[in-house]
Write a protein that holds these residues in place. Structure first.
Motif, short mmCIF file in Angstrom:
data_model
loop_
_atom_site.label_atom_id
_atom_site.label_comp_id
_atom_site.label_asym_id
_atom_site.label_seq_id
_atom_site.Cartn_x
_atom_site.Cartn_y
_atom_site.Cartn_z
N PRO A 13 5.40 -7.80 -4.00
CA PRO A 13 4.11 -7.99 -4.90
C PRO A 13 4.12 -6.83 -5.86
CG PRO A 13 4.07 -8.07 -2.30
CD PRO A 13 5.40 -7.70 -2.78
N LEU A 14 3.47 -7.10 -6.76
CA LEU A 14 3.31 -5.86 -7.92
C LEU A 14 2.86 -4.71 -7.39
CD1 LEU A 14 3.39 -5.31 -10.84
CD2 LEU A 14 1.26 -6.29 -11.27
N SER A 15 1.95 -4.79 -6.61
CA SER A 15 1.34 -3.48 -6.03
C SER A 15 2.56 -2.69 -5.44
CB SER A 15 0.22 -3.59 -4.79
OG SER A 15 0.50 -4.61 -4.08
N VAL A 16 3.37 -3.45 -4.38
CA VAL A 16 4.47 -2.58 -4.05
C VAL A 16 5.36 -2.06 -5.06
CG1 VAL A 16 6.57 -2.81 -2.43
CG2 VAL A 16 4.27 -3.90 -1.81
N VAL A 17 5.83 -2.75 -6.15
CA VAL A 17 6.46 -2.28 -7.05
C VAL A 17 5.99 -0.93 -7.58
CG1 VAL A 17 7.70 -2.86 -9.39
CG2 VAL A 17 7.61 -4.73 -7.51
N LEU A 18 4.82 -1.16 -8.27
CA LEU A 18 4.06 -0.04 -8.85
C LEU A 18 4.08 1.15 -8.12
CD1 LEU A 18 1.00 -1.90 -10.39
CD2 LEU A 18 3.07 -1.20 -11.63
N PHE A 19 3.91 1.08 -6.69
CA PHE A 19 3.83 2.23 -5.78
C PHE A 19 5.35 2.78 -5.66
CE2 PHE A 19 4.16 4.37 -1.62
CZ PHE A 19 3.04 5.04 -1.78
N HIS A 20 6.08 1.85 -5.42
CA HIS A 20 7.59 2.31 -5.28
C HIS A 20 7.88 3.04 -6.51
CE1 HIS A 20 12.00 2.23 -4.90
NE2 HIS A 20 11.70 2.03 -3.88
N LEU A 21 7.82 2.57 -7.63
CA LEU A 21 8.02 3.27 -9.14
C LEU A 21 7.45 4.46 -9.11
CD1 LEU A 21 8.54 0.29 -11.59
CD2 LEU A 21 10.42 1.55 -10.27
N ALA A 22 6.37 4.66 -8.78
CA ALA A 22 5.29 6.01 -9.08
C ALA A 22 5.60 6.93 -8.26
CB ALA A 22 3.76 5.43 -8.83
#
Length: 208
Positions: A13-22
């Motif tokens: 999910p997009l939320s997981v991708v953003l959290f991971h990158l951040a």
């Protein structure tokens, strides 16, 4: 913080991708190309959301212009039915990881709520020609977003974000919500511009 690797591109999910990158402390900056690689074929809708969503909230002057420029390029791709792609000069643009983390903390609660509601449905709304027409609509809204118009940020950005989530998860209901948001944004911004014109003409009349 040591994070496990992301699933294959497009699987998270997009939320997981953003959290991971951040929160990936192996890098000091996160490039737009990193998000493109992490989302795979879903990157077009994801990037449109990422650039539109911050403008829903109050932002410092000039930020909407900076974020609106990539939206023009991405909306054009959606309009033309192109696969997600960014020129090297754009893909290499980056943001400090700490700044991305601050933005993600602001967006993720809302994004996670949306992701629980999103699901593939009404697919005719997210297929050509309606998907191409949505790209044209987002392109016009992105132009409005970049203009110094009072109330010209929030509603256009919200409409683009809704359409982007619809594209991302192939959810025609959210695409429809984006169309309704675009109609409201057009009406409100047109009213504000007309009021500004009327005020300007009245001021000129007093000066003559």
């Amino acid at each position: 913080m040591t994070l496990p690797p992301l699933p294959s591109p497009g699987a998270a999910p997009l939320s997981v991708v953003l959290f991971h990158l951040a929160h990936d402390d192996t890098r000091d900056r996160v490039a737009i190309g990193d998000l493109l690689a992490a989302l795979g074929d879903r990157a077009l809708g994801a990037l449109m959301f990422v650039f539109a969503a911050p403008n829903i909230f109050p932002v410092p002057p000039g930020v909407s212009t900076v974020l609106g420029a990539p939206l023009l390029f991405l909306s054009l791709q959606l309009m033309l039915g192109l696969r997600p792609w960014l020129p090297k000069v754009v893909a290499q643009r980056s943001i400090a990881r700490d700044d991305l983390a601050a933005l993600v903390r602001r967006l993720i609660p809302w994004l996670q709520k949306a992701e629980r509601l999103l699901r593939p449905r009404w697919r005719f709304m997210v297929r050509p020609p309606l998907e191409n027409l949505a790209g044209l609509t987002c392109l016009l809204l992105a132009v409005v977003l970049m203009l110094p118009v009072p109330l010209g940020n929030t509603l256009p950005a919200l409409a683009i974000a809704l359409m982007a989530l619809g594209v991302l998860e192939r959810d025609g209901l959210w695409m429809l919500a984006g169309w309704l948001g675009a109609a409201v944004a057009t009406a409100v911004v047109s009213g504000v511009v007309w009021a500004m014109i009327q005020a300007g003409l009245a001021l000129l009349a007093r000066m003559t």
